[in-house]
Design an enzyme around this catalytic site. Structure first.
Site, PDB file in Angstrom:
ATOM      1  N   ARG A 566       0.836  -1.204   0.000  1.00  0.00           N
ATOM      2  CA  ARG A 566       0.000   0.000   0.000  1.00  0.00           C
ATOM      3  C   ARG A 566       0.869   1.251   0.000  1.00  0.00           C
ATOM      4  NH1 ARG A 566      -5.265  -1.175  -0.724  1.00  0.00           N
ATOM      5  NH2 ARG A 566      -5.555   0.969  -0.089  1.00  0.00           N
ATOM      6  N   VAL A 567       0.369   2.250  -0.676  1.00  0.00           N
ATOM      7  CA  VAL A 567       1.069   3.527  -0.631  1.00  0.00           C
ATOM      8  C   VAL A 567       0.299   4.556   0.194  1.00  0.00           C
ATOM      9  CG1 VAL A 567       2.305   3.186  -2.793  1.00  0.00           C
ATOM     10  CG2 VAL A 567       0.033   4.223  -2.842  1.00  0.00           C
ATOM     11  N   ASP A 568      -0.820   4.135   0.772  1.00  0.00           N
ATOM     12  CA  ASP A 568      -1.607   5.084   1.572  1.00  0.00           C
ATOM     13  C   ASP A 568      -1.478   4.752   3.061  1.00  0.00           C
ATOM     14  OD1 ASP A 568      -3.069   2.805   1.881  1.00  0.00           O
ATOM     15  OD2 ASP A 568      -4.743   3.472   0.633  1.00  0.00           O
ATOM     16  N   ASP A 569      -2.407   5.225   3.841  1.00  0.00           N
ATOM     17  CA  ASP A 569      -2.330   5.065   5.282  1.00  0.00           C
ATOM     18  C   ASP A 569      -2.979   3.790   5.793  1.00  0.00           C
ATOM     19  OD1 ASP A 569      -0.805   6.878   6.552  1.00  0.00           O
ATOM     20  OD2 ASP A 569      -2.347   8.437   6.603  1.00  0.00           O
ATOM     21  N   VAL A 570      -3.241   2.854   4.888  1.00  0.00           N
ATOM     22  CA  VAL A 570      -3.868   1.622   5.340  1.00  0.00           C
ATOM     23  C   VAL A 570      -2.779   0.624   5.693  1.00  0.00           C
ATOM     24  CG1 VAL A 570      -5.379  -0.279   4.681  1.00  0.00           C
ATOM     25  CG2 VAL A 570      -5.897   2.033   3.916  1.00  0.00           C
TER      26      VAL A 570
END
Ligand code: WTA
Length: 665
Positions: A566-570
């Site tokens: 993942r590249v997000d905050d998940v």
């Protein structure tokens, strides 16, 4: 024609692979040398399918894949209509097989497949298979938490059980389009409840039975179910979890917010807890066993449009509120069935076991719908893979003669740690195909899965996909592909992945960047429940013109795709998506914790979701408007102190130095 095809990257490669020799399972170094390639990196580690396997596979060679793939992207209407025609449709879909707008700049994002077609997915899972002679075939083998506790059900019996529950739900006022929340462990009743909802056109929303009362309440408040289905308690490993008590608090909390659920249908799971011990709210709570058996074992089907909703499944976002991912009926049906058939090379004699819980998308698409649509025999396992000991999985494989085994890398890694002897004492002779999902599988775990579990005989389908995609997107087709341990290989039929840079520009050839998809596929989610705008901003606005997956990805010189996470905050823990915001809210619910900010750090993932470290800090890096700058925390946590970036917008920049000092301790 290839010029028009913007995903030609991997096609070029497939063509070049099309004349590769296929050695009988003999691997890597030697073959790489034969091919005249230096074995410089993982990219060059090749595993060839055996001739035995390939000769009987649905897709037996790269050429065959290529033919089918090209048709699927040049003529999606024709390709998917042919497949859809194998299902039962009360009425055929309209002239236009699909409709899509993937570009926010051109207006509202809209995806439709087989609109106007009238069908029912429960009918296609059960009645259709029974009519074609599979009534006495085993649909489900159920294996309880305790070894020795088991049962099974034929397609005929499953249909009868589904109809009884469907009749009950109708009787208590559940209509087409109404939501039903299902909070059950992996009992047979879980897929039964999903199918019963589908039969009457109700929208099921399964909530993973490991979630807290608050999370359950949040979901109940969002989808306002008429009925909640649960059981009183469940055994998992050596623990007992009192599900009904969790539901009680969730219903209390949602009622306080004005959302009242009329009925809480409770299955008495007497191996875990007796009826008499269960707390009861008269008028609202009903025992499953007291009512269901009184209902007829047949139930008319509610015929629905292909675009009528089938289910909602909440998934963590990077901000507080979970996202209600909505899937509709027709496209999802066609897509899950087709991906199941090809990615696992499914044959009618297979016994299939997926270790996922129906509380996650994998359990929706590949415990319940995909396999049953194919008339498969499915193993449903209630327990934990290390109970009573770490050989349990192989015990189950031998007991039911499982031929397709689908699991998550986290399980593979945790069993790998325990040593080969727990595996080798079981036969595992029945295994034919292995599958992996949920996170990238590192090459060493892949090798162990392949060599030790599969005795170097079974291809591994490393399936990349998401709750949002409904079904597999990038996956090997066993028998067709030369595999590279750790790579999900190539796109499934109809899927056009692209890798873009941070400006949203497509990059060709060998590269890495953000993984997007440029055209719709039948299994795509259609919206986020009650928030189409969030759907558009989360998935379609970052890189206009594309669906953005949130994953990083690279493509090697041979066109193989490698997912990098993942590249997000998940945070992805054991294949489960956990929003940083959810962990934060759990922490701040403690009276001694004023505030919390959570970020993910690269880590060898453990068996359950416990944070590695908790740092008590005097303050958090915040902007003046009060937003916590997680980017800075992430850099501190991963020790990239020279990449902290601009900290001058912080309300109190000295916090950064304090945090660095704490992290060093
Ligand atoms: C990750 C699970 C690498 C990815 C089906 C994705 C994977 C997220 C793989 C979706 C794989 C899933 N290789 N990463 N084979 N499969 N992922 O919605 O980060 O629970 O975005 O769906 O899991 O998780 P979800």
């Amino acid at each position: 024609p290839r010029k028009n095809l913007t995903t030609s990257n991997h096609l070029r490669h497939v063509e070049s692979m099309a004349h590769l020799p296929s050695g009988a399972g003999r691997i890597t170094r030697l073959n790489a040398l034969i091919l005249g390639e230096a074995l410089a990196s993982e990219e060059d580690d090749l595993v060839f399918p055996s001739e035995d396997f390939s000769s009987q596979a649905h897709v037996s060679s790269p050429q065959k894949y290529l033919e089918m793939y090209q048709r699927s992207v040049h003529d999606p209407s024709g390709f998917w209509s042919d497949i859809a025609s194998e299902f039962y449709w009360r009425e055929k879909w309209g002239q236009q097989v699909y409709h899509e707008n993937f570009d926010v700049r051109k207006g509202k994002i809209k995806i439709e497949w087989f609109k106007g077609g009238i069908t029912n997915i429960c009918y296609n899972c059960l009645d259709r298979n029974i009519e074609s002679g599979k009534g006495d075939k085993t649909a489900i083998y159920w294996e309880g938490n305790e070894p020795g506790l088991d049962s099974s059900m034929t397609y005929n019996q499953l249909l009868a059980r589904v109809c009884q529950l469907a009749n009950y739900l109708k009787d208590v006022g559940v209509h087409k389009g109404d939501a039903v929340v299902i909070y059950l462990s992996m009992l047979m009743e879980l897929p039964i409840a999903m199918l019963a909802c589908a039969r009457i056109g109700a929208i099921h929303s399964v909530v993973f039975a490991g979630f807290s009362a608050e999370s359950l309440a949040q979901r109940i408040i969002d989808c306002r179910p008429k009925v909640v289905i649960t059981c009183n308690a469940v055994r998992r490993g050596s623990k007992i979890i009192y599900l009904k008590e969790i539901v009680d608090s969730a219903l209390l909390e949602s009622a306080q917010k004005g959302i009242v659920t009329d009925v809480c249908l409770t299955y008495e799971n007497d191996s875990a807890m007796k009826k008499e011990m269960t707390k009861w709210t008269k008028g609202r709570d009903i025992w499953w066993q007291d009512v269901i058996l009184k209902y007829p074992v047949t139930c008319d089907v509610e015929w629905v449009d292909a675009e009528d909703p089938l289910f909602l499944l909440y998934t963590s976002g990077s901000t507080g509120k979970p996202k209600g991912v909505l899937h509709t009926t027709g496209g999802y049906m066609v897509y899950t069935a087709t991906t199941f058939k090809y990615a696992f090379d499914y044959k009618p004699t297979d016994i299939y076991w997926c270790t996922a819980d129906c509380g996650w998308i994998t359990g929706h698409s590949y415990v319940t719908y995909g396999p049953l649509l194919n008339g498969a025999t499915v193993v449903v396992f209630e327990g934990a893979p290390n109970y009573p000991d770490v050989g349990r999985c192989w015990d189950i494989v031998d007991k039911y003669k499982v031929s397709i085994f689908y699991t998550a890398p986290t399980l593979v890694r945790s069993l790998m740690r325990e040593g080969d002897e727990h595996v080798s004492r079981y036969s595992r002779k029945s295994l034919r195909v292995l599958g992996s999902v949920g996170e990238p599988i590192n090459p060493s775990a892949w090798r162990w899965f392949f060599n030790v579990i599969g005795d170097a005989r079974c291809p591994i389908s490393d399936t990349w996909w998401q709750t949002e995609t409904g079904g597999f997107m990038i996956t090997p087709l066993p028998g067709a592909w030369t595999q590279k341990p750790g790579s999900a290989t190539f796109p499934f039929f109809g899927v056009q992945p692209v890798i873009v840079d941070e400006k949203g520009v497509e990059i060709e050839g060998e590269c890495s960047g953000y993984l997007c998809v440029k055209r719709s596929w039948p299994g795509a989610f259609r919206t986020l429940h009650g928030d189409h705008e969030r759907y558009e901003t989360t998935y379609f606005s970052a890189f206009p013109g594309y669906y953005f997956s949130g994953d990083g990805c690279s493509r090697d010189k041979d066109g193989y795709y490698w997912l990098t996470g993942r590249v997000d905050d998940v945070i992805n823990v054991s294949g489960h998506r956990i929003g940083t915001a959810e962990v934060e809210s759990a922490l701040v619910s403690h009276p001694q914790c004023a505030e919390a900010a959570v970020v993910g750090v690269e880590h060898e993932i453990g068996a359950f979701a416990a944070p590695d470290k908790i740092h008590w800090a005097p303050g958090l890096p915040k902007t003046r408007s009060g937003k916590i700058m997680r980017r800075i925390l992430r850099k501190i946590a991963s020790r990239q102190l020279d990449e902290l970036g601009d900290t001058s917008t912080l309300a109190d920049p000295t916090v950064v130095d304090q945090l660095i000092a704490l992290a060093d301790r």
